[in-house]
Scaffold this active site. Sequence first.
Site, PDB file in Angstrom:
ATOM      1  N   HIS A  57       0.742  -1.265  -0.007  1.00 26.20           N
ATOM      2  CA  HIS A  57       0.041   0.143   0.110  1.00 26.20           C
ATOM      3  C   HIS A  57       0.863   1.204   0.030  1.00 26.20           C
ATOM      4  O   HIS A  57       0.081   2.375  -0.090  1.00 26.20           O
ATOM      5  CB  HIS A  57      -1.270   0.036   1.056  1.00 26.20           C
ATOM      6  CG  HIS A  57      -0.563   0.302   2.511  1.00 26.20           C
ATOM      7  ND1 HIS A  57      -0.074  -0.780   3.428  1.00 26.20           N
ATOM      8  CD2 HIS A  57      -0.350   1.312   3.172  1.00 26.20           C
ATOM      9  CE1 HIS A  57       0.212  -0.291   4.365  1.00 26.20           C
ATOM     10  NE2 HIS A  57       0.032   0.930   4.391  1.00 26.20           N
ATOM     11  N   ASP A 111       0.498  -7.554   1.295  1.00 23.23           N
ATOM     12  CA  ASP A 111       0.779  -6.175   1.235  1.00 23.23           C
ATOM     13  C   ASP A 111       2.203  -6.000   1.081  1.00 23.23           C
ATOM     14  O   ASP A 111       3.038  -5.848   2.212  1.00 23.23           O
ATOM     15  CB  ASP A 111       0.230  -5.581   2.640  1.00 23.23           C
ATOM     16  CG  ASP A 111       0.119  -4.073   2.957  1.00 23.23           C
ATOM     17  OD1 ASP A 111       0.817  -3.397   1.741  1.00 23.23           O
ATOM     18  OD2 ASP A 111       0.335  -3.554   3.755  1.00 23.23           O
ATOM     19  N   GLN A 161       0.243   4.524  12.134  1.00 20.64           N
ATOM     20  CA  GLN A 161       0.238   5.365  10.760  1.00 20.64           C
ATOM     21  C   GLN A 161       1.618   6.188  10.502  1.00 20.64           C
ATOM     22  O   GLN A 161       1.988   6.869  11.529  1.00 20.64           O
ATOM     23  CB  GLN A 161      -1.019   6.500  10.621  1.00 20.64           C
ATOM     24  CG  GLN A 161      -2.222   5.704  10.047  1.00 20.64           C
ATOM     25  CD  GLN A 161      -2.726   4.740  10.843  1.00 20.64           C
ATOM     26  OE1 GLN A 161      -3.066   5.112  12.321  1.00 20.64           O
ATOM     27  NE2 GLN A 161      -3.200   3.560  10.466  1.00 20.64           N
ATOM     28  N   GLY A 162       2.211   5.913   9.305  1.00 20.22           N
ATOM     29  CA  GLY A 162       3.482   6.318   8.981  1.00 20.22           C
ATOM     30  C   GLY A 162       4.545   5.399   9.096  1.00 20.22           C
ATOM     31  O   GLY A 162       5.770   5.649   8.896  1.00 20.22           O
ATOM     32  N   ASP A 163       4.317   4.275   9.972  1.00 17.75           N
ATOM     33  CA  ASP A 163       5.104   3.298  10.288  1.00 17.75           C
ATOM     34  C   ASP A 163       5.323   2.187   8.921  1.00 17.75           C
ATOM     35  O   ASP A 163       6.172   1.307   8.777  1.00 17.75           O
ATOM     36  CB  ASP A 163       4.988   2.756  11.483  1.00 17.75           C
ATOM     37  CG  ASP A 163       5.327   3.506  12.642  1.00 17.75           C
ATOM     38  OD1 ASP A 163       6.176   4.301  12.425  1.00 17.75           O
ATOM     39  OD2 ASP A 163       4.775   3.343  13.591  1.00 17.75           O
ATOM     40  N   SER A 164       4.054   2.353   8.226  1.00 17.04           N
ATOM     41  CA  SER A 164       3.938   1.130   7.169  1.00 17.04           C
ATOM     42  C   SER A 164       5.008   0.811   6.340  1.00 17.04           C
ATOM     43  O   SER A 164       5.805   2.077   6.048  1.00 17.04           O
ATOM     44  CB  SER A 164       2.640   1.477   6.437  1.00 17.04           C
ATOM     45  OG  SER A 164       1.622   1.280   6.813  1.00 17.04           O
TER      46      SER A 164
END
Length: 224
Positions: free
Chosen positions: A25, A74, A171-174
């Site tokens: 993603h 993913d 969020q932002g660590d993906s």
Amino acid sequence: LDTSTSAHICGGTLIAPDIILTAGHCSGYFDSIQVGMHDLKNPRGDGTYPMKFDHLIVEKHQAHPKYGNVIFNDLAVAKLYGTAEVPPVRINNRRNVPDVNDALTVMGWGVTEEGNSATSSNELRGVDVLSLNNEQCERSNGVYENENVSYAGYITNNMLCAWASGSDACQGDSGGPLIHTGASTGEDVQVGIVSWGLGCAHGDFPGVYTRISAEYDWIRQAVC
Ligand code: ARG
């Protein structure tokens, strides 16, 4: 991983001198990458982290062919122009690693509170979490945004769950790594890629990662 305006998009790992591994993603949303970075505001560092630093441009994005609906398969690789001098991260191909209840470390520049972008960090942060077995993870259920929800039906063999009270990716660590620490630095391996979760550090819902050992063959053929 960032854009031409230098916005931080996702985490990722250098797995070969010219290849980045990240979440599916995140694929296509960044056009350059910075490796060996600790402080986003001071890319070359203050000497505390004496790593080489490289800023490289993405030549090509390749998401997993079965990547879908943000959570399934993913993962993605990105081929870079040129090569980085920073040593690559080892990725795990052993099916029995991690064992259930192994201590793992997840790291990134993401937020510490869901939906609150002010809590993201310029400095790389990390927390320790414990691995769960998939059956146990799939039974996770609880209340999220006033609704009763469950992970049943969403946890596939190529996912890996990890949880610890009060600690999680967000969020932002993906795209960033979940690391199994070995006896020495050379034996550390990346076992997961930050993928999804309901909330962050929610008491009932673990963080869910792409399981690298299950996707190893695709990664290998994509890189080679
Ligand atoms: N999807 C998020 C990202 O794009 C990562 C979410 C991880 N969530 C969690 N609870 N572990 O950065």
